[in-house]
Design an enzyme around this catalytic site. Sequence first.
Site, PDB file in Angstrom:
ATOM      1  N   TYR A 158       2.424 -25.099 -31.504  1.00 48.74           N
ATOM      2  CA  TYR A 158       1.677 -24.544 -30.368  1.00 48.74           C
ATOM      3  C   TYR A 158       2.403 -23.367 -29.723  1.00 48.74           C
ATOM      4  O   TYR A 158       2.060 -22.941 -28.632  1.00 48.74           O
ATOM      5  CB  TYR A 158       1.487 -25.670 -29.341  1.00 48.74           C
ATOM      6  CG  TYR A 158       0.324 -25.517 -28.393  1.00 48.74           C
ATOM      7  CD1 TYR A 158      -0.990 -25.674 -28.817  1.00 48.74           C
ATOM      8  CD2 TYR A 158       0.548 -25.257 -27.036  1.00 48.74           C
ATOM      9  CE1 TYR A 158      -2.049 -25.584 -27.938  1.00 48.74           C
ATOM     10  CE2 TYR A 158      -0.507 -25.164 -26.144  1.00 48.74           C
ATOM     11  CZ  TYR A 158      -1.805 -25.320 -26.601  1.00 48.74           C
ATOM     12  OH  TYR A 158      -2.850 -25.227 -25.727  1.00 48.74           O
ATOM     13  N   LYS A 165      -0.295 -19.364 -22.550  1.00 51.78           N
ATOM     14  CA  LYS A 165      -0.690 -20.122 -21.372  1.00 51.78           C
ATOM     15  C   LYS A 165       0.368 -20.025 -20.272  1.00 51.78           C
ATOM     16  O   LYS A 165       0.038 -20.036 -19.075  1.00 51.78           O
ATOM     17  CB  LYS A 165      -0.946 -21.584 -21.743  1.00 51.78           C
ATOM     18  CG  LYS A 165      -2.133 -21.792 -22.679  1.00 51.78           C
ATOM     19  CD  LYS A 165      -3.446 -21.326 -22.057  1.00 51.78           C
ATOM     20  CE  LYS A 165      -4.636 -21.736 -22.912  1.00 51.78           C
ATOM     21  NZ  LYS A 165      -5.931 -21.348 -22.305  1.00 51.78           N
TER      22      LYS A 165
END
Length: 260
Positions: A158, A165
């Site tokens: 990720y 993010k």
Amino acid sequence: MSEYATLPFTNKIALVTGSGRGIGRSIALHFARNGADVVVNFFRNRAPAEETAAEIEKLGRRALVVKADVGDIQDIERLFDEVEKAFGGLDIFIHNAASGYNRPAMQQKPKGWDWTMNINARSLLFAAQRAAPLMAKRGGGYIVSITSPGSTRVLPEYVVVGASKAALEALTRYLAIELAAQNIVVNAVAPGVVETDALKHFNAVNDPSLLEHSTAATPAGRLVMPEDVANVVAFLCTPAASMIRGQVIVVDGGYLLPVN
């Protein structure tokens, strides 16, 4: 006074990016059910966006469908041009559209980095630049971004999405300060494991036990539903939340609380 007139978002205009499916669709419909006219944005698949718009119109609200890649600056400009042309202003901007290349850090490539950063993070900055003047016309507004616990936790493969993010959350804080003088409230919501069609498909194809294990690990006893996220997003767009600024609200049923 009619029941309709008491709806919290009556006469409000909301733009929700990536609102054809999943969390974005639930957010768009939640605003419509509570009185708002909604701009439905999509990039690749028009049919679900049109279906969302049809549901909004069944509720007696106006819906505008706009195809735009928020990772492209010109498309952002066109998106807000169409909002301004159709409605003249904007009250609520929900930055929900997201994408990314999930693979280990040592396998990431510049194209994947740029793609993910542009859609997930850069788009918030330049969309906010366009949203703010439209909100100023209406006395202020609300911006809420959908982020992820992967901004601070290390999730498998990720790395690029997590970095994007984290950037999104930093932008949320900076925008909250700079736009406060214009009566624009800026926050973010970080859902945990959300039961969407996409998750069910992933579960069926890749990990049949994912839903079961995730549910068992959630203290609330069930997975987060898209409507749970929509409820919190909508709350952050009300006067009751006006003193919450630049914050990331986690909606995960307690999933991240235990130390694993």
